[in-house]
Structure formats: C-alpha cells, structure tokens
Design an enzyme around this catalytic site. Sequence first.
Site, PDB file in Angstrom:
ATOM      1  CB  SER A   1      -0.965  -0.033   1.182  1.00  0.00           C
ATOM      2  OG  SER A   1      -1.997   0.897   1.016  1.00  0.00           O
TER       3      SER A   1
ATOM      4  CG  ASP B   1      -5.960  -3.283  -4.049  1.00  0.00           C
ATOM      5  OD1 ASP B   1      -6.764  -2.470  -3.554  1.00  0.00           O
ATOM      6  OD2 ASP B   1      -4.738  -3.251  -3.819  1.00  0.00           O
TER       7      ASP B   1
ATOM      8  CG  HIS C   1      -5.160  -2.849  -0.189  1.00  0.00           C
ATOM      9  ND1 HIS C   1      -4.538  -2.307  -1.288  1.00  0.00           N
ATOM     10  CD2 HIS C   1      -4.691  -2.139   0.887  1.00  0.00           C
ATOM     11  CE1 HIS C   1      -3.734  -1.330  -0.905  1.00  0.00           C
ATOM     12  NE2 HIS C   1      -3.806  -1.211   0.400  1.00  0.00           N
TER      13      HIS C   1
END
Length: 701
Positions: free
Chosen positions: A563, A644, A676
Amino acid sequence: MSIAGLLACSGGFGSALVSTTAIAADATANTATSAETPQAKRAYTVHDLARLNKLHSAAVAPDGKSVVYGLTLVSSDGAKRSDLYRLSLTDANAKPQQLTDNKGTEHSVRFAPDGDSLYFVSARSGSSQLWRLPLTGGEAMQVTDFPLNVDGYKLSNDGKQLVVNMRVFPECKDLACSVERFEQDANRNTSGQVYDQLMVRHWDTWHDHARAHLFVGAFNEHGKVTEVVDVTQGLDTETPPKPFSGMEEVTFTPDGKHIVYTAKAPSKDQSWTTNYDLFQVAVDGSNTTNLTEANLAWDSHPTFSPDGRYMAYLAMKRPGFEADRNAIMLKDTVTGQTKEVAPLWDRSASSLRFGADNRTLYVTAQDVGQVSMFAVNTQFGDIVPVHSQGYNSIVGQAGDKLVYVHKSLVEPGDLHLIGLDGFGQRRLTEVNQQKLANVQFSDYEQFTFKGWNNETVHGYWIKPYGYQEGKKYPIAFLVHGGPQGSFGNGFSGRWNPQLWAGAGYGVVMIDFHGSTGYGQAFTDSISKDWGGKPLEDLQKGLAAVTKQQPWLDASRACALGGSYGGYMMNWIQGNWSDGFNCLVNHAGLFDMRSMYYVTEELWFPEFEFGGQYHENKELYEKFNPVNYVENWKTPMLVIHGEKDFRVPYGQGLAAFSYMQRNNIPSKLLIYPDENHWILNQENLIQWYDNVFEWMDKWTAK
C-alpha cells in the site's frame, strides 16, 4: 486500512472438560513436546503461520466468573474446525469446557443478561442466523429464521429485544421485496450494472445497490424473534459503515427505547466525505435524530454507561481526514451537555468500554509501538495505564479485573486477565502451545534514532534465526502502509516479521514521521509530504540501526512494503536508487494522477494532497513516483490483487511494464481472487515463497 492504513443442525451442550492445548495437539499431527531445548527448536515458517489456531469472538459472563470464546483449530492439511469454549475466571487451574460440537462456525458470541444462555451467529441451518445455547443443558435453538443472512446483532440490556444487521434494498418495504430483488439480479440475462453516483465499488466489491440496514424485534414467548422493523428504512447508506466497521457502531439505549448507530447521511458525496454521524432512532423506526450534526468529521463507537446516565463516543475534528485523533467525548443524557474527556491526552482512542462504576472508561490506543490499555476518569480526565506492552484488545470486565486478548511479535494471541490497577496479570489460554513448542522465535528490541528535523523516531529490529555473534546478516527492511500506521509489537497474519527472521534475515522496521501512536502532530506530519520526511527517516533509520547493530549488513538489504509501503518502494526506486539490492512492492501506488481517478475513497487523496487532482496538480506531481522512472534500476518484485479497489491493480502492472520495457530485473505476481490483502492461506504461502526466492537471489544470502 485505506490507502491510509487495509453449517448442520446439532450443536448441543458439551459435558466433557476439554483442554484447548490438548485439542490443539490433536489438530497437529507432528508437534514437538515442550521439553525440547531451545537448541533443538527450528525456525518459524509461513506454514506455521498458515496453520495457527485462532481465538475469536470472546465474551465475559455477566457475573464475571467465566469467559466464553470461539476457537478455530487448523489441522496440518489446512482443514478448519471452530467451536465455543467456556473457561472459569475464578479457578486458576480450570480447564476450558467445550460447549459446541458442530461442523459450522459460531461467531459473535454474547451472554444473555441473566448469564444462563449464550447467543451466537451460525450458518448451521443453511443461512446465517442467530442461535441461543442454554448453559444449563440442552441443544442450541435457532432464534431467527429470516430469508436473508444475519450479519451481526446486539441485545437490549434487559434481553427482551434484538437489533440485527442485514443487507437489503433501501427502497424495499419488507424482507420479501429484497429477497425477490436479489433473486432477480441473480437470474437476469444481462451483466451490466448502472450507476448514477459514487461509490460504485468499495474495497473489493462492486456496489449491488443493496445496503446494510438495522432491524429491531422483540423476543416472543418461545424465545424467538419472528417480526422485525427496519429502523433505517429507505436510507441509502450503510450501517454499520463498510468495509471494516461492525456492531461496535450500534447500541440500544439503556432503557431499550432507542437504537444509536453510526452512519453517513444519504448523499452523493459518500466517496469524498468522512462525515459519519451518530443517529438515534426509536425501536419502532420513528423519530430519527442526528446527535452529532454539528461535527462535520467522523463520529463513532457510541457506548453507554451501565446506569444509562452517559454516552461516550469517539470523534475526529477535521473533515475529510480519516487519521485524525479520535477524541473521547462524553454526553450527559440528563442535562444534554457534551464535553471532551482528557482533551490534552495526545493519543487516539480505538475502543471504549465503561467500567462497572459508571465513571471509568477502559480504552485502547496505539502508544509508542504498542496498543495499550488505559483507565480514563470521565470526570477529571485522568489517564492511568493498565497494560502497555504488545497489542491488546479488551474483551470485558470481570469484577475487579479485565479480560483481554494479548499479542506481540512472539505471541499470536491468547486471552489474559489483569487487575483494573494493572497488577496480577495472568494468561488464561495457550491455544498454540503445542504447535509452537519446537519453534524458536527471534529476539527483538525497540530502538530510537534522530530522524527528520533531529526528532526522535522509533523502530524495531529482530535478530535472524540461528543468530551467531560476529556474523553479518542480510536485511529485510519492512515499510508499513497507511501511511498513518505502524509496524509495532504485534502479531500479524499477513506481514509477519518473524517469518523474515526465520528465513535468516535481520529485520528492521521504522515508524517514520506519519506513523500512529506517537502523538497527533507526528501523525499529521506526513500529510502533503509523502516523499519527504518519511524517506529521510527511512534513510537515517537504516544508517542508525546498522551502526547500533553491526551484525546488520547494509550492503545486502532488500526493502519491502504494501500500500503506502508499496508506494515507498516506487519512490525509493526513483529517489534512493542505490539504497537496496532489491525491492518488493505489494499494491503500491505508481502514478498519483491516475490513482486519484480510480481509487474508491476520494477523501483520502484529497486530504493528503490538498484537494482534487486538478486543484493541486503541483503537489500530486511533486511526490508522484512515475515522474522519477528514469532513475529506476533496482530489481523489483511487484505483487497485486485484481480485486483491489483501494489501489487498483493497474498501478502494479504499470510499474512492472516500465521495468520490463527498460530491462530492469523484475517479476510480477498477480492474484485474480485477492483484494488489497492476501487472505487465502495457500496464496499466503505462495506469496512468501516468491518473496523469499526474490530476496535470496539478490542479497546472495
């Protein structure tokens, strides 16, 4: 976590006393005995992580004499079984008593107010419904039989009413209408979805036009709930909010006449506002009132004192900022006055629970690499630490003690007991004792150094398995996501630093400027400076820790992140290109312009970069990794999930495409069924296998 932080019919009462450690041993075929010496212990591996037993869904009895918890047992081949257990809190030598024996999973466990029975959610009848298990003997009874799944529930204080959470279509007047709509959608011949407002998708799911709604009903003379009222009827909004909130955002008022819940008001700005409010509605669905209308930021976690006099809740102050400090608010339900409790306390509360005295709140908050428990005096605002090591979550109060779940870098999670004064800590369970009996976790230590602006920054190092004095070891440099997050003294089911230590790496984790748990000013410092202070902290942190710990070999280092951590891998490629032998980028942001237009939560980039992309192009482009690709040269493994929607997979594909076209050593691992995060345990094993293969290749370990 956002870009910002990410069954059959029986089941009766079991009469035999069963030790969870014995059950755990049965679930693992080849575990070692606890008599083995440390020298005989082996390294911790991802196969150990994927097969750990897991505690879940605990509740303390109203009399404080016992705790009930769910335990998922995972066998060596990955098969799972979950049941409920009760453990005495008054007998230190007591063994857990197995309460259920069913192929299904019981979760969301709660005691009835009289303590004579348990409620839980299970799909043992074919759909997810509420069940009640008498603790005096007898079989579990199905309490609800709705045509839609029950996703969560709460009981009123007197146990006579129930509020449940189900997904329905807002325009429908009854459950039958929603059932028909779901069936029509499942059977139609076309696949196109039509939208006229955001959000069209969230986290990993396209919006199907249904919403999470709250339904209230009363128990009849047979102990069942057959009729319910949608107290959020017609509202085109989610309650509890998606994707991570649960029934902690919903509560009955102590008199049972109203429900208080957290939600956004229905509007077209769902994707770019964080204005969650607390709403109060009568149990018949009438007279909805916005209790926090004046606050345009995030309000959450409504919690009433046992006597009903006070409602505590959490409130942020800055609209659009999801990582603002969660202040503790207290509303007097008699006078109507609201005040902030402990306004000078520079920590962000993450959970609230009133003590039996009606005046003390037991709170958890991130604190210098830990998630600590605190006692907060609501009258004077005094803050007293109860337990300050590891990651802790409060289950409930048992007399003059608290029951809580404790995790650390070397502890996957067990129930513990501690006095309200912080003394007399006692472990209650050891659900992975046999599975970890011959595993050697590595030593770790928190360290500090002078980072950006000469300010103190914290981090952790972990020694590799089999560490020998005088040898030097390659480095796994883990960069957390969020970016308002932390890699602290907790046990992760995904990014688990002990796995890199088990693979022979020295692990380094830096809580750079922007991390949580060090005061709000420290957290705020990353906003509008994604590539500035954090990069300087990472550079200075690596230099400092390799000087403090000479066994760490900076010439053989690989950096990894997901991320925002993945963003930092892309940023390092262009702005610290000689820093590492290799990089691992999971779900990292590559192009901030395209990222702004495809992510689902627009409030996040708009706060972090000072507005929409067209309103502040200069800042977006200043910290845009794509603008520095001419400096890229470090070998990189790119990993992404196709589901995601937080950081869509095109970001990872673009980074890989550039490196392939320009002959930079690179590899792509893509997961069509992951979001994610990597949640499938077999995929997790594959993830680590690829990561370690990549790191070993480039660090010549």
